[in-house]
Design an enzyme around this catalytic site. Structure first.
Site, PDB file in Angstrom:
ATOM      1  N   ARG A  24       0.880  -1.297   0.138  1.00 55.28           N
ATOM      2  CA  ARG A  24      -0.012  -0.231  -0.043  1.00 55.28           C
ATOM      3  C   ARG A  24       0.957   1.311  -0.004  1.00 55.28           C
ATOM      4  O   ARG A  24       1.833   1.194   0.609  1.00 55.28           O
ATOM      5  CB  ARG A  24      -1.117   0.049   1.261  1.00 55.28           C
ATOM      6  CG  ARG A  24      -1.895  -1.237   1.005  1.00 55.28           C
ATOM      7  CD  ARG A  24      -2.771  -1.358   2.600  1.00 55.28           C
ATOM      8  NE  ARG A  24      -3.456  -2.296   2.346  1.00 55.28           N
ATOM      9  CZ  ARG A  24      -4.973  -2.346   2.479  1.00 55.28           C
ATOM     10  NH1 ARG A  24      -5.439  -1.241   2.493  1.00 55.28           N
ATOM     11  NH2 ARG A  24      -5.914  -3.334   2.501  1.00 55.28           N
ATOM     12  N   SER A 141     -22.559 -12.683  13.408  1.00 56.56           N
ATOM     13  CA  SER A 141     -21.642 -11.719  12.672  1.00 56.56           C
ATOM     14  C   SER A 141     -21.780 -11.899  11.297  1.00 56.56           C
ATOM     15  O   SER A 141     -21.520 -13.118  10.770  1.00 56.56           O
ATOM     16  CB  SER A 141     -20.468 -11.700  13.091  1.00 56.56           C
ATOM     17  OG  SER A 141     -19.520 -10.532  12.276  1.00 56.56           O
ATOM     18  N   HIS A 222     -22.040   3.508   5.617  1.00 58.48           N
ATOM     19  CA  HIS A 222     -22.114   4.137   4.180  1.00 58.48           C
ATOM     20  C   HIS A 222     -23.598   4.239   3.721  1.00 58.48           C
ATOM     21  O   HIS A 222     -23.679   4.422   2.666  1.00 58.48           O
ATOM     22  CB  HIS A 222     -21.627   2.872   3.583  1.00 58.48           C
ATOM     23  CG  HIS A 222     -20.290   2.674   3.462  1.00 58.48           C
ATOM     24  ND1 HIS A 222     -19.258   3.066   2.755  1.00 58.48           N
ATOM     25  CD2 HIS A 222     -19.296   1.799   4.443  1.00 58.48           C
ATOM     26  CE1 HIS A 222     -17.982   3.123   3.223  1.00 58.48           C
ATOM     27  NE2 HIS A 222     -18.085   2.255   4.044  1.00 58.48           N
ATOM     28  N   THR A 250     -21.498   7.088  11.240  1.00 61.23           N
ATOM     29  CA  THR A 250     -20.087   7.862  11.162  1.00 61.23           C
ATOM     30  C   THR A 250     -20.621   9.267  10.487  1.00 61.23           C
ATOM     31  O   THR A 250     -21.584   9.234  10.007  1.00 61.23           O
ATOM     32  CB  THR A 250     -19.250   7.309  10.053  1.00 61.23           C
ATOM     33  OG1 THR A 250     -18.009   7.960   9.907  1.00 61.23           O
ATOM     34  CG2 THR A 250     -19.676   7.392   8.497  1.00 61.23           C
ATOM     35  N   LYS A 253     -18.618  10.159   6.305  1.00 56.50           N
ATOM     36  CA  LYS A 253     -18.742   9.967   4.655  1.00 56.50           C
ATOM     37  C   LYS A 253     -19.950  10.784   4.377  1.00 56.50           C
ATOM     38  O   LYS A 253     -20.063  11.845   3.910  1.00 56.50           O
ATOM     39  CB  LYS A 253     -19.069   8.220   4.703  1.00 56.50           C
ATOM     40  CG  LYS A 253     -17.933   7.588   5.041  1.00 56.50           C
ATOM     41  CD  LYS A 253     -18.132   6.024   5.176  1.00 56.50           C
ATOM     42  CE  LYS A 253     -16.762   5.299   5.313  1.00 56.50           C
ATOM     43  NZ  LYS A 253     -16.013   5.297   6.540  1.00 56.50           N
ATOM     44  N   THR A 282     -10.572   8.579  25.759  1.00 61.57           N
ATOM     45  CA  THR A 282      -9.697   9.142  24.445  1.00 61.57           C
ATOM     46  C   THR A 282     -10.578  10.473  24.418  1.00 61.57           C
ATOM     47  O   THR A 282     -11.652  10.878  24.832  1.00 61.57           O
ATOM     48  CB  THR A 282     -10.479   8.358  23.331  1.00 61.57           C
ATOM     49  OG1 THR A 282      -9.930   6.885  23.246  1.00 61.57           O
ATOM     50  CG2 THR A 282     -10.119   9.152  21.799  1.00 61.57           C
ATOM     51  N   THR A 283      -9.444  11.458  24.255  1.00 57.93           N
ATOM     52  CA  THR A 283      -9.799  12.987  23.994  1.00 57.93           C
ATOM     53  C   THR A 283     -10.868  13.144  23.024  1.00 57.93           C
ATOM     54  O   THR A 283     -10.981  12.295  22.064  1.00 57.93           O
ATOM     55  CB  THR A 283      -8.566  13.442  23.613  1.00 57.93           C
ATOM     56  OG1 THR A 283      -7.547  13.609  24.666  1.00 57.93           O
ATOM     57  CG2 THR A 283      -9.109  15.208  23.407  1.00 57.93           C
TER      58      THR A 283
END
Length: 411
Positions: A24, A141, A222, A250, A253, A282-283
């Site tokens: 990659r 799953s 998505h 999210t 996107k 986590t901040t």
């Protein structure tokens, strides 16, 4: 330091990855907000590079370059500063965070929502926390679930995972029926699967889960912003959001900004807020990001024309591909995969699109997709013009060898 066995392993593994055509490399692209989807390619400092048209971005509606969204971020920086200052437990929670969580909960018809620093973290932290909450959890799953979901499921010690075949309701029911009835169960799946572009039957999946006493966890990353009257995702489009226990999404996107979230009952969200280490330690998202996301979500909810324009562009692009004889995977979503079927060839076509035609299309190779199913993944958006579509179609005809094939057929 380079003599440690781990460094020797790295060298060997990287050599193997290169030989398989899976190495990659980052492509130096600088987005031009006022010219999207045109980017500057190869520039240390824009505008030193050359123009390229990007066809693989997940900012599906172009909300990341919407002036009102950018202005919301700028205003928040001026008022609140650049960073959040810590976790929400340490530095406090701002009205912006609370407003965005309420907006997202309302979007999905849920009682509450919780923000995470990314969609990956929201999946990993939420699933891991739920599946370690009580002994004996079984998670069912979908075989094609995202890596972030798999990470959360695998990280849940003490739970077990049963994989059902992709979008196969008969297989899911057989596996649910074979499980003990008196243990906690969760069905985890996505709405739009981003590599193949297919869509789950959410209503039928939820009906099966209810039949066998399982909860449901739906990843809509998505789909949010793109489907449904207000952009609430496929569950909203199909009128079944109320049947899903947990909806994850999210802000990076369809909404074009950054961050992840989950929505659900007030009790469930409150438990995640108190127990999910991926949230607690986590901040929090900076005010500028939260303000931009809040502006974007509100605009996308009321502006149905953005979704309509995107799907019109997708249809227009598919019509051009069909007319030119370019093969593509016919999906019910906005994603247009172009099958290539070989890692080296896929990488080469992507490279030539960029170097010879000024078109950027991401090559999708193993392990993202199974070997032999390598493809280019194209995402036409509202700002791809007819001319851009004609250029991409003509380039694909040449690079896929379709023009040579036509010459042979004509002879």
């Amino acid at each position: 330091m380079g003599g440690h066995p781990f460094y020797r392993f790295c060298r060997s593994a990287l050599q193997d990855i290169r030989q398989q055509g899976r190495y990659r490399q980052f492509t130096p692209l600088a987005r031009q907000a006022d010219r999207y989807p045109v980017y500057e390619y190869g520039a240390v400092r824009p505008p030193e590079g050359r123009d390229v048209v990007v066809w693989s971005a997940n900012d599906y509606l172009g909300m990341g370059v919407e002036p009102a969204v950018a202005e919301a971020a700028i205003a928040a920086i001026r008022e609140h500063g650049a960073g959040a200052g810590g976790t929400r437990n340490i530095a406090g929670t701002s009205p912006l965070h609370a407003a965005l969580e309420a907006e997202l909960a309302d979007l999905h018809g849920k009682e509450a929502g919780l923000l995470f620093v990314s969609g990956y973290v929201s999946n990993q932290a939420s699933l891991q926390t739920i599946l370690t909450s009580m002994p004996g959890w079984i998670c069912f799953s979908d075989r094609q679930n995202h890596a972030s979901m798999i990470a959360g499921i695998k990280g849940a010690r003490g739970s077990s995972c049963v994989i059902f075949e992709h979008n196969d309701l008969a297989d899911l029911e057989a596996k649910l029926a074979a499980a003990p009835r008196d243990v906690p169960k969760l069905v985890a799946f996505e709405s739009v699967y981003s590599m193949d572009g297919d869509i789950a039957d959410i209503g039928a999946t939820c009906a099966l889960a209810r039949k066998y006493g399982a909860m449901t966890y739906l990843d809509e990353v998505h789909a949010v912003g793109l489907y449904g009257p207000q952009g609430g995702g496929v569950a909203e489009r199909d009128g079944v959001a109320d049947q899903v226990d947990i909806i994850e999404g999210t802000l990076a996107k369809g909404f074009g900004v950054h961050g992840g979230y989950v929505t659900g009952s007030a009790e469930l969200i409150d438990y995640l807020r108190c127990a999910a280490s991926g949230f607690i330690f986590t901040t929090s998202l900076p005010p500028s990001v939260v303000a931009a996301a809040l502006a974007s979500v509100r605009m996308v909810r009321k502006d149905a024309w953005r979704r309509e324009r995107m799907f019109e562009r997708v249809a227009a692009f598919r019509a051009r591909l069909t007319a030119a004889g370019v093969p593509f995977m016919p999906t019910p979503s906005h994603i247009v995969p172009i099958p290539v079927g070989d890692a080296d060839r896929c990488m080469d076509i992507s490279r030539r699109l960029l170097s010879e035609y000024g078109l950027y299309a991401t090559p999708i190779n193993y392990p993202t997709v199974p070997r032999g199913t390598e493809r280019l993944r194209l995402t036409p958006g509202p700002f791809h013009t007819d001319e851009m579509m004609d250029e991409m179609t003509a380039a694909l005809v040449t690079l896929l060898g379709l023009s040579d094939q036509r010459k042979v057929e004509a002879a």
